[in-house]
Design an enzyme around this catalytic site. Structure first.
Site, PDB file in Angstrom:
ATOM      1  N   ASP A 151      -1.737   6.363   6.360  1.00  0.00           N
ATOM      2  CA  ASP A 151      -1.762   4.939   6.696  1.00  0.00           C
ATOM      3  C   ASP A 151      -2.694   4.725   7.889  1.00  0.00           C
ATOM      4  O   ASP A 151      -2.886   5.644   8.679  1.00  0.00           O
ATOM      5  CB  ASP A 151      -0.335   4.496   7.052  1.00  0.00           C
ATOM      6  CG  ASP A 151      -0.139   3.003   6.871  1.00  0.00           C
ATOM      7  OD1 ASP A 151      -1.063   2.333   6.386  1.00  0.00           O
ATOM      8  OD2 ASP A 151       0.954   2.509   7.207  1.00  0.00           O
ATOM      9  N   THR A 161      -6.253  -1.727   6.854  1.00  0.00           N
ATOM     10  CA  THR A 161      -6.190  -3.181   6.763  1.00  0.00           C
ATOM     11  C   THR A 161      -7.574  -3.740   6.440  1.00  0.00           C
ATOM     12  O   THR A 161      -7.689  -4.812   5.872  1.00  0.00           O
ATOM     13  CB  THR A 161      -5.683  -3.794   8.089  1.00  0.00           C
ATOM     14  OG1 THR A 161      -6.323  -3.097   9.164  1.00  0.00           O
ATOM     15  CG2 THR A 161      -4.185  -3.645   8.224  1.00  0.00           C
ATOM     16  N   ARG A 183       6.464  -8.200   1.745  1.00  0.00           N
ATOM     17  CA  ARG A 183       7.380  -7.779   2.816  1.00  0.00           C
ATOM     18  C   ARG A 183       8.039  -8.991   3.463  1.00  0.00           C
ATOM     19  O   ARG A 183       9.238  -8.968   3.762  1.00  0.00           O
ATOM     20  CB  ARG A 183       6.654  -6.947   3.874  1.00  0.00           C
ATOM     21  CG  ARG A 183       7.562  -6.638   5.080  1.00  0.00           C
ATOM     22  CD  ARG A 183       6.953  -5.681   6.083  1.00  0.00           C
ATOM     23  NE  ARG A 183       6.873  -4.337   5.558  1.00  0.00           N
ATOM     24  CZ  ARG A 183       5.772  -3.588   5.583  1.00  0.00           C
ATOM     25  NH1 ARG A 183       4.666  -4.072   6.101  1.00  0.00           N
ATOM     26  NH2 ARG A 183       5.784  -2.374   5.100  1.00  0.00           N
ATOM     27  N   LYS A 208       0.830  -1.216   0.000  1.00  0.00           N
ATOM     28  CA  LYS A 208       0.000   0.000   0.000  1.00  0.00           C
ATOM     29  C   LYS A 208       0.868   1.271   0.000  1.00  0.00           C
ATOM     30  O   LYS A 208       0.623   2.188  -0.774  1.00  0.00           O
ATOM     31  CB  LYS A 208      -0.959  -0.006   1.205  1.00  0.00           C
ATOM     32  CG  LYS A 208      -1.907  -1.202   1.181  1.00  0.00           C
ATOM     33  CD  LYS A 208      -2.889  -1.209   2.327  1.00  0.00           C
ATOM     34  CE  LYS A 208      -2.239  -1.413   3.688  1.00  0.00           C
ATOM     35  NZ  LYS A 208      -1.538  -2.718   3.827  1.00  0.00           N
ATOM     36  N   THR A 209       1.883   1.304   0.857  1.00  0.00           N
ATOM     37  CA  THR A 209       2.772   2.475   0.892  1.00  0.00           C
ATOM     38  C   THR A 209       3.490   2.605  -0.454  1.00  0.00           C
ATOM     39  O   THR A 209       3.616   3.703  -0.998  1.00  0.00           O
ATOM     40  CB  THR A 209       3.823   2.309   2.018  1.00  0.00           C
ATOM     41  OG1 THR A 209       3.135   1.970   3.219  1.00  0.00           O
ATOM     42  CG2 THR A 209       4.609   3.577   2.233  1.00  0.00           C
TER      43      THR A 209
HETATM   44  P1  ADP Z   1       2.198  -1.883   3.159  1.00  0.00           P
HETATM   45  O1  ADP Z   1       2.228  -0.376   3.055  1.00  0.00           O
HETATM   46  O2  ADP Z   1       0.986  -2.480   2.516  1.00  0.00           O
HETATM   47  O3  ADP Z   1       2.429  -2.393   4.542  1.00  0.00           O
HETATM   48  P2  ADP Z   1       4.667  -1.692   1.623  1.00  0.00           P
HETATM   49  O4  ADP Z   1       4.221  -0.888   0.465  1.00  0.00           O
HETATM   50  O5  ADP Z   1       5.446  -0.976   2.678  1.00  0.00           O
HETATM   51  O6  ADP Z   1       3.422  -2.450   2.283  1.00  0.00           O
HETATM   52  O7  ADP Z   1       5.498  -2.934   1.037  1.00  0.00           O
HETATM   53  C1  ADP Z   1       6.398  -3.664   1.830  1.00  0.00           C
HETATM   54  C2  ADP Z   1       7.611  -4.068   1.002  1.00  0.00           C
HETATM   55  O8  ADP Z   1       7.199  -5.062   0.065  1.00  0.00           O
HETATM   56  C3  ADP Z   1       8.209  -2.915   0.184  1.00  0.00           C
HETATM   57  O9  ADP Z   1       9.522  -2.709   0.537  1.00  0.00           O
HETATM   58  C4  ADP Z   1       8.228  -3.374  -1.236  1.00  0.00           C
HETATM   59  O10 ADP Z   1       9.568  -3.464  -1.665  1.00  0.00           O
HETATM   60  C5  ADP Z   1       7.663  -4.755  -1.239  1.00  0.00           C
HETATM   61  N1  ADP Z   1       6.532  -4.835  -2.154  1.00  0.00           N
HETATM   62  C6  ADP Z   1       5.223  -4.661  -1.827  1.00  0.00           C
HETATM   63  N2  ADP Z   1       4.432  -4.842  -2.898  1.00  0.00           N
HETATM   64  C7  ADP Z   1       5.254  -5.129  -3.931  1.00  0.00           C
HETATM   65  C8  ADP Z   1       5.029  -5.444  -5.307  1.00  0.00           C
HETATM   66  N3  ADP Z   1       3.795  -5.505  -5.798  1.00  0.00           N
HETATM   67  N4  ADP Z   1       6.081  -5.672  -6.088  1.00  0.00           N
HETATM   68  C9  ADP Z   1       7.342  -5.652  -5.576  1.00  0.00           C
HETATM   69  N5  ADP Z   1       7.625  -5.380  -4.283  1.00  0.00           N
HETATM   70  C10 ADP Z   1       6.601  -5.127  -3.461  1.00  0.00           C
END
Ligand code: ADP
Length: 358
Positions: A123, A172, A231, A78-79
């Protein structure tokens, strides 16, 4: 390796190598591993395609993109997507979270300092305080907030115009959001767990960026244990890389990955020590259930909340445990995963199978 008998359950969920939440170690490395544009972002075809249209259309009109809501478990990207939205719009991004905004004034300060077209990533948007949430309604709809000056009967609301901005909210569970807030998003994307193939692509990409030598079966082995979450895949890759460097010649083969993840107690399906402790107690002590949550928690020496919120969601998603009105029940898959035979089969009866049929 013996996974179950006599092992002390994990006591601090935040320390788990299979947690979807980011730890301090992750944050440093994640910046380097984040895909920078939609083309690099693996999987989530539907969200990606729809978002691509939203962004292209906004760019075509020379306008700010609609507000975007992203829902999904921690670690699904998401981030990363919010940063991609900003990059694709050529806009700066500001990152904050619901728990950080406790007063409407905190939000007013952030909103009033945004520049035109800026992306505001919020977030855990469901954890914002009520007054801040109400201020956000107006800001999202009319790009305006009322700032209250003074207290009591003398208080006055001064309207403050905001530049157009794009809010990217992450949660979430979209169901936790009050409908008036949910309705103000022009686009909602539901992030799904990733398939093993997609995770393998994430792992190969990260390995390239980290300059790690990995064989196809090595990436597949890690992907299968990553609980559908990029992640976790990236974190396991780093742990396996350490192992490969110290115990092997640095190359991650399937065998090296499997051995490394045994050391970190992540099994072939991505269950860790806590998950296995819960399942083992359920099978060995309670014959597969049904058993009440509190009893199960006492049996594994964990808090009720830890079992319910940390271990169970994944076990349920994997079809290993069912929450029934009579208590927790192991599914036939749980017995076979732990290499055990359900007592009903020993005596030839159909037993609790009925719970899962029909
Ligand atoms: P969330 O905000 O949903 O908790 P993040 O965007 O921080 O998740 O993602 C966590 C890690 O996973 C990031 O460092 C990213 O490198 C990796 N990641 C997440 N989604 C992807 C994707 N679709 N393709 C490649 N890497 C991803």
């Amino acid at each position: 390796m013996n996974w179950d008998e006599g092992s002390t359950p994990a006591t601090h969920p935040g320390d788990r190598v299979v947690s979807g939440a980011a730890d301090g170690d992750d944050q440093a490395v994640e910046a380097a591993l984040r895909p920078k544009d939609l083309g690099e972002f693996v999987g989530q075809e539907r969200v990606r395609e729809q978002l691509d249209l939203v962004l292209r259309a906004a760019r075509g009109r020379g306008a700010t993109a609609d507000h975007v809501l992203l829902s999904g478990a921690p670690g699904l990207g998401k981030t990363t997507l919010s940063m991609i939205i900003a990059a694709e719009m050529g806009a700066p991004i500001r990152i904050t979270s619901g728990p950080a905004i406790q007063h409407a004034g905190d939000l007013a300060a952030i909103l009033s300092s945004l520049t035109e077209g800026e992306v505001l990533f919020l977030d855990e948007i469901h954890r914002m305080s009520r007054p801040a949430e109400e201020m956000l309604y107006m800001a999202m709809e009319d790009f305006r907030v009322d700032v209250v000056v003074g207290k009591g009967p003398g208080a006055t609301a001064i309207p403050l115009e905001l530049p157009p901005f794009t809010l990217v909210g992450a949660t979430t569970r979209a169901g936790l959001l009050p409908p008036p807030l949910r309705d103000r998003f022009g686009f909602t994307g539901h992030m799904e767990f990733y398939s093993p193939d997609e995770l393998q692509r994430v792992i190969n990409r990260s390995a390239r960026l980290l300059d790690v030598d990995i064989a196809a079966d090595g990436a597949a082995e890690i992907a299968g244990r990553s609980r559908g979450t990029p992640r976790i895949a990236n974190r396991l890759l780093r742990r396996v890389r350490d192992y490969a460097q110290v115990k092997a010649d640095g190359v991650i083969t399937g065998q090296v990955a499997a051995q490394a993840l045994e050391v970190y107690e992540v099994d072939g399906r991505g269950l860790d020590r806590l998950d296995r402790a819960v399942l083992t107690a359920l099978l060995k002590l309670f014959g597969g259930g049904p058993v009440g949550l509190s009893t199960l928690a006492v049996a594994v020496g964990e808090e009720r909340e830890t079992v319910e919120e940390v271990a169970e969601p994944f076990l349920v998603r994997e079809g290993l445990l069912a929450r029934t009105p009579r208590g927790r029940v192991a599914t036939p898959a749980a017995w076979s995963h732990l290499g055990m035979v359900p007592p009903q089969q020993v005596t030839g009866g159909s037993g609790q199978r009925g719970l899962f049929e029909g």
